[in-house]
Motif scaffolding. Structure first.
Motif, PDB file in Angstrom:
ATOM      1  N   ILE A 235       0.797  -1.245  -0.028  1.00 10.52           N
ATOM      2  CA  ILE A 235       0.004  -0.051  -0.085  1.00 10.52           C
ATOM      3  C   ILE A 235       0.773   1.264  -0.127  1.00 10.52           C
ATOM      4  O   ILE A 235       1.961   1.410   0.702  1.00 10.52           O
ATOM      5  CB  ILE A 235      -1.254  -0.096   1.204  1.00 10.52           C
ATOM      6  N   SER A 236       0.366   2.223  -0.895  1.00  7.72           N
ATOM      7  CA  SER A 236       1.434   3.363  -1.013  1.00  7.72           C
ATOM      8  C   SER A 236       0.411   4.623  -1.052  1.00  7.72           C
ATOM      9  O   SER A 236      -0.419   4.608  -1.626  1.00  7.72           O
ATOM     10  CB  SER A 236       2.317   3.426  -2.057  1.00  7.72           C
ATOM     11  N   MET A 237       0.661   5.656  -0.473  1.00  6.59           N
ATOM     12  CA  MET A 237       0.048   7.162  -0.614  1.00  6.59           C
ATOM     13  C   MET A 237       0.667   8.125  -1.294  1.00  6.59           C
ATOM     14  O   MET A 237       1.962   8.076  -1.217  1.00  6.59           O
ATOM     15  CB  MET A 237      -0.032   7.387   0.811  1.00  6.59           C
ATOM     16  N   SER A 238      -0.007   8.706  -2.022  1.00 13.02           N
ATOM     17  CA  SER A 238       0.559   9.870  -2.768  1.00 13.02           C
ATOM     18  C   SER A 238       0.841  11.035  -1.920  1.00 13.02           C
ATOM     19  O   SER A 238       0.601  11.228  -0.771  1.00 13.02           O
ATOM     20  CB  SER A 238      -0.604  10.678  -3.663  1.00 13.02           C
TER      21      SER A 238
ATOM     22  N   CYS B  75      -2.656   3.796  -3.682  1.00 12.47           N
ATOM     23  CA  CYS B  75      -2.204   2.907  -4.662  1.00 12.47           C
ATOM     24  C   CYS B  75      -2.028   1.668  -3.840  1.00 12.47           C
ATOM     25  O   CYS B  75      -1.087   1.487  -2.911  1.00 12.47           O
ATOM     26  CB  CYS B  75      -0.842   3.151  -5.440  1.00 12.47           C
ATOM     27  N   THR B  76      -2.573   0.379  -4.188  1.00  9.44           N
ATOM     28  CA  THR B  76      -2.254  -0.958  -3.665  1.00  9.44           C
ATOM     29  C   THR B  76      -1.865  -1.960  -4.896  1.00  9.44           C
ATOM     30  O   THR B  76      -2.147  -1.926  -5.949  1.00  9.44           O
ATOM     31  CB  THR B  76      -3.692  -1.436  -3.304  1.00  9.44           C
ATOM     32  N   LEU B  77      -0.712  -2.689  -4.414  1.00 11.39           N
ATOM     33  CA  LEU B  77      -0.188  -3.608  -5.524  1.00 11.39           C
ATOM     34  C   LEU B  77      -0.617  -4.934  -5.032  1.00 11.39           C
ATOM     35  O   LEU B  77      -0.523  -5.371  -3.896  1.00 11.39           O
ATOM     36  CB  LEU B  77       1.402  -3.607  -5.389  1.00 11.39           C
ATOM     37  N   HIS B  78      -1.018  -5.756  -5.994  1.00  9.99           N
ATOM     38  CA  HIS B  78      -1.689  -7.002  -5.641  1.00  9.99           C
ATOM     39  C   HIS B  78      -0.824  -8.213  -6.143  1.00  9.99           C
ATOM     40  O   HIS B  78       0.031  -8.146  -7.039  1.00  9.99           O
ATOM     41  CB  HIS B  78      -3.112  -7.269  -6.400  1.00  9.99           C
ATOM     42  N   THR B  79      -0.982  -9.367  -5.547  1.00 11.44           N
ATOM     43  CA  THR B  79      -0.144 -10.330  -5.876  1.00 11.44           C
ATOM     44  C   THR B  79      -0.426 -11.104  -7.420  1.00 11.44           C
ATOM     45  O   THR B  79       0.167 -11.925  -7.816  1.00 11.44           O
ATOM     46  CB  THR B  79      -0.433 -11.687  -4.694  1.00 11.44           C
ATOM     47  N   ASP B  80      -1.440 -10.449  -8.105  1.00 13.90           N
ATOM     48  CA  ASP B  80      -1.812 -11.103  -9.418  1.00 13.90           C
ATOM     49  C   ASP B  80      -1.185 -10.169 -10.556  1.00 13.90           C
ATOM     50  O   ASP B  80      -1.718 -10.096 -11.611  1.00 13.90           O
ATOM     51  CB  ASP B  80      -3.370 -11.299  -9.332  1.00 13.90           C
ATOM     52  N   ASN B  81      -0.277  -9.352  -9.811  1.00 15.49           N
ATOM     53  CA  ASN B  81       0.441  -8.327 -10.985  1.00 15.49           C
ATOM     54  C   ASN B  81      -0.395  -7.275 -11.524  1.00 15.49           C
ATOM     55  O   ASN B  81      -0.447  -6.991 -12.462  1.00 15.49           O
ATOM     56  CB  ASN B  81       0.953  -9.114 -12.351  1.00 15.49           C
TER      57      ASN B  81
END
Length: 911
Positions: free
Chosen positions: A375-378, A385-391
């Motif tokens: 999880i990242s904030m601007s 922004c979220t990054l998921h395990t399914d690319n």
């Protein structure tokens, strides 16, 4: 339903089968170029060495390939293509198969011709030119430069830190640290240093957080050897270290240990939690986040709990509170920019927003597709922004509303379906989301659509057996789709075979037939008979299973008056061989023969009468892959065993044609040519061999294709055959070969650099996609579209100045921020020179204009010559009547005469 048992002895092949009609000469003497290869991620490029050899003198005797007999030593070369890791063979590899060993006493084997190419992975559509200066290994961290919002830092396992101008994709400086860099952090109060995680020297699996001083010396490549240790015994994961209160302290978690270091006081406090609780909870730390303005640390745990730590300046008087919603591991945490809320994510695919650190007030954004890994904030707090395990990357507004999803090739837990090509769209079809099929477009690097096969809600819980998609097959024209789904059970597996029919109206597949338990055990393989689909009677599906039988499924008319479809599928034939497990099946090119492998034996069946024609055996080892030859090689059957043998059998003589000692993992035939690709695995390297069944040696060898283990491959037909200049690449003329590694990297072969593969249209698209959306750009785009439409309606030919569009000076001048541009006096000569058109390099429009002008001049000259000729003829005829002879004018005199005739003598009248 019919049944057939195996014949105890091999039966000679019937020479009157329709397959013989395919044994006609086939001309493949076309050449073409390699086109742009699509890629999943911005990975590495490798150059390969290709081998061309003279054909052996004796091709009738069996030959043997040996991977140990083709040595190829490599040395690293500087990267000369965009982001490429290039390896070039230091000497020409030599191949020494059995035919060469037999002639070693008095004959010399053929020498190989070595040339360099590339192995590409990921997508090149909008790749900046700065990629050519990228890292040489895995990128482990990126951080915006807190002192310049137009720059960012990146770290890599190659031991370097790079400072980038990310708007232009240009590296500004490279700092060589030397050690492997596993995480990167940049703070606002540290102007000349960054923090990285490196392995501790002399100790295994032990890491340190160190501060690296970035020198301000001149030059682009600098050494950064001044390191100072901040924390010892940290975790290598970047989400288990966090800086708090504007960099006043740093906190790290590992196992059940929490340590906090205060920079000003130079004080280190350690805190421990119990490993387990009486209720079965798991207290191991999984992630950490620090409040931006207050003394508060949030930690995530493996049991789904979130702890908020306070008063940690004191080792014994610290306190913490607990938040709990996640039923499984908390994957990541992030505070908002103001610190008023906390975001958490886990395997539930739900983003949780905690208000004011209260367990009572929380909001949810569910169904994000897969587990949330980061999880990242601007910087302004407007986006998350979220990054998921399914690319997948998901962009979310601050009010927890979905904004956008960035999705390429979905990364599945395990690609069990293999790489299958959809005949309609030429898309790559494989496992996507749990229970879904993804149709991935290789040209645009986008998912066309996702087809829900299992049609059940997926429950994100570890250890729970759920239905999964394991097999996929398309009919020849893509009208029918067959899928197999299974669920592992302790006693008996749950199997379902589904047949899907493509609906032209909805442009999607609709379920036609569902067959429960088509086999008593797992289905190992299935295939359609590739014949004319206009006759539905010829469409056949074959499935092979571990229950020692293969089954033939055909279409029948549905007699049920309440049925929604007119046809359905049912079993027509069941075959077996000595109670062996059926492992593979495939049809010949004309569909007249079916080959089914039963452990160590390959059986060939007549697809009309289902009689067993012949059997082939090559012990020891079970058959791993089988396939028929195509076109002029359709009389051959190829098989690979798990004991490291590649065999080619002749169906006309029912004998072994040749064999090769090769540990083949993937055997993939090209549907449009005679070529077959075999991928081997030896000494932790994947190698590629391309051959024709009628030749006992490979026509192309690529050693050290990649360090990863290649599990799947597929030939994707091209829209149009490419023009290839070199003969060694003719096998890529009509199809493009794609690989999928065990790390789910999608790669393909290419002989062009990045700049050569990008077409002008794709370059323009990349520039347009990089432009910011402003009211002026929208207005300008609307005006351009209107102008283009008007020109099209009026039938005008819009001529663009190609030199002006492709001028790099103009692009740099228009797209570079004004505050970083040099003085106008420096830019003016460059800008003026970029607008000048070279006389040697004339554009196509100029050449066309010159040709048109010359043609008009020629027409005028011809008219004048015709007039002069007529006049001369009249004069000649007159003089001949007078009996006098005249002299003809030369060409130069005629030109002078035409010039005189064109001159304006009207001024003489003034006199």
């Amino acid at each position: 339903m019919r049944y057939a048992l195996s014949h105890p002895y091999p039966v000679p092949y019937n020479h009157n089968t329709p397959m013989h009609a395919l044994l006609s000469p086939h001309d493949l003497h076309l050449t073409s170029k390699l086109e742009l290869s699509q890629r999943l991620r911005k990975g590495h490029n490798l150059a390969y060495a290709s081998v061309q050899q003279q054909p052996p003198g004796d091709q009738k005797r069996p030959v043997t390939w040996s991977e140990q007999e083709v040595p190829c030593t490599c040395r690293r070369q500087p990267a000369d293509t965009a982001g490429a890791k290039r390896y070039r063979s230091s000497r020409a590899p030599s191949v020494a198969p059995a035919w060469e060993r037999r002639r070693a006493a008095g004959a010399r084997g053929g020498r190989g011709e070595v040339s360099a190419g590339e192995l590409d992975s990921a997508d090149d559509r909008a790749l900046p030119q700065g990629r050519r200066w990228g890292h040489a290994d895995l990128v482990t961290g990126i951080q915006l430069n807190p002192h310049n919002h137009m720059q960012l830092y990146s770290s890599s396992v190659d031991g370097s830190i790079k400072l980038w101008d990310f708007m232009d994709g240009i590296p500004i400086k490279t700092f060589v640290v030397g050690s492997k860099l596993l995480a990167l952090y940049a703070l606002a109060h540290c102007e000349d240093s960054v923090f990285v995680v490196i392995p501790k020297h002399g100790e295994r699996d032990t890491f340190q957080l160190v501060s690296v001083k970035l020198t301000k010396a001149a030059g682009q490549d600098l050494e950064a050897k001044e390191l100072s240790v901040v924390l010892d015994g940290v975790d290598a994961s970047p989400k288990r270290i966090a800086f708090g209160r504007e960099g006043e302290y740093v906190a790290s978690v590992k196992g059940i240990n929490l340590q906090v270091y205060f920079f000003k006081q130079k004080q280190l406090n350690r805190f421990f939690v119990s490993a387990t609780k009486t209720k079965g909870g798991n207290n191991h730390f999984t992630c950490i986040a620090c409040h931006p303005t207050e003394d508060c640390i949030a930690t995530g745990h493996a049991d789904g709990k979130i702890r908020l730590w306070r008063n940690f300046y004191h080792k014994k008087e610290y306190t913490f509170s607990t938040l709990h919603w996640h039923h499984d591991t908390v994957m990541d945490l992030a505070f908002s920019m103001e610190g008023t809320s906390l975001l958490s994510g886990g395997v539930e695919s739900v983003l949780v927003l905690w208000h004011n650190e209260s367990d009572c007030r929380k909001d949810f954004l569910p169904r994000l597709g897969s587990a949330i890994e980061y999880i990242s904030m601007s910087s302004d707090g407007a986006l998350c922004c979220t990054l998921h395990t399914d690319n997948r990357i998901t962009i979310i507004n601050s009010n927890l509303r979905f904004s956008k999803s960035i999705q390429g090739l979905i990364k599945s837990t395990d690609v069990k379906t293999g790489l299958v090509v959809d005949p309609r769209t030429k898309a790559l079809v494989l496992n996507g989301e749990p229970g879904h099929l993804q149709f991935y477009c290789l040209q645009s690097d986008q998912q066309l659509f996702s087809l829900d096969i299992v049609q059940r809600q997926y429950i994100h819980q570890a250890g729970l057996n759920q239905a999964d998609l394991v097999k996929v097959a398309f009919s020849a024209q893509g009208k029918w789709l067959a899928t197999v789904e299974e669920r592992e059970e302790v006693t008996d597996p749950e199997l379902q075979l589904k047949l899907w029919l493509y609906d032209e109206e909805t442009q999607s597949f609709k379920l036609n037939t569902r067959i429960n338990m088509p086999h008593e055990d797992h289905i190992t393989d299935m295939c359609f008979r590739n014949m004319d689909e206009l006759e539905d009677d010829s469409l056949i599906l074959v499935t092979a299973g571990r229950d020692c039988v293969f089954k033939v499924w055909v279409m029948v008319e549905d007699t049920d008056p309440e049925a929604q479809q007119s046809v359905s599928w049912s079993c027509d034939f069941v075959g077996s061989y000595h109670n062996y497990q059926a492992t593979n099946c495939c049809f010949s090119e004309d569909g007249s023969l079916l080959a089914v492998s039963f452990e160590e034996t390959v059986t060939v069946w007549d697809s009309v009468t289902w009689d067993l024609k012949c059997t082939f055996c090559h012990p020891p080892g079970k058959i791993r892959n089988i396939c028929f030859g195509r076109l002029t090689c359709s009389k051959y059957l190829i098989g690979a065993t798990d004991y490291g043998f590649l065999c080619c059998w002749n169906l006309l003589s029912c004998a072994l044609e040749w064999s090769a000692h090769l540990n083949v993992l993937v055997l993939q035939p090209d549907p449009l040519s005679e070529h077959i690709a075999a991928v081997s695995w030896l000494s932790k390297e994947s190698s590629l061999f391309v051959f024709k069944p009628n030749e006992p040696r490979p026509i192309y060898i690529q050693r050290n294709l990649c360090k990863e283990k290649i599990q799947l491959a597929a030939f994707v037909p091209r829209d149009e055959p490419e023009m290839i200049g070199s003969e060694k690449y003719l096998w890529l003329r009509r199809s493009q070969l794609f690989f999928l590694t065990d790390t789910q990297e999608l790669m393909t072969l290419s002989t062009k650099s990045l700049e050569e593969r990008l077409t002008p249209s794709s370059k323009q698209l990349a520039v347009e996609e990089s432009l910011a959306v402003t009211p002026f750009s929208l207005l300008l785009g609307k005006h351009r579209r209107q102008q283009s439409q008007e020109d099209t309606d009026l039938g005008k030919l819009v001529v663009h100045n190609k030199h002006e569009q492709d001028s790099p000076a103009v692009k740099e001048l228009l797209h570079t921020p004004a505050h970083v541009l040099p003085s106008a006096s420096f830019l003016c000569p460059i800008f003026i020179n970029s607008l000048l058109i070279s006389k040697e390099n004339k554009s196509a429009e100029e050449v066309a204009d010159e040709v048109e002008m010359e043609s008009e001049k020629t027409e005028d000259d011809s008219d004048e010559e015709r007039d002069v000729t007529e006049t001369e003829q009249e004069d000649t005829s007159t003089m001949e009547l007078l009996g006098e002879m005249t002299c003809k004018l030369s060409k130069s005199q005629e030109k002078e005469l035409r010039k005189i005739r064109k001159m304006d003598y009207s001024w003489i009248s003034a006199f």
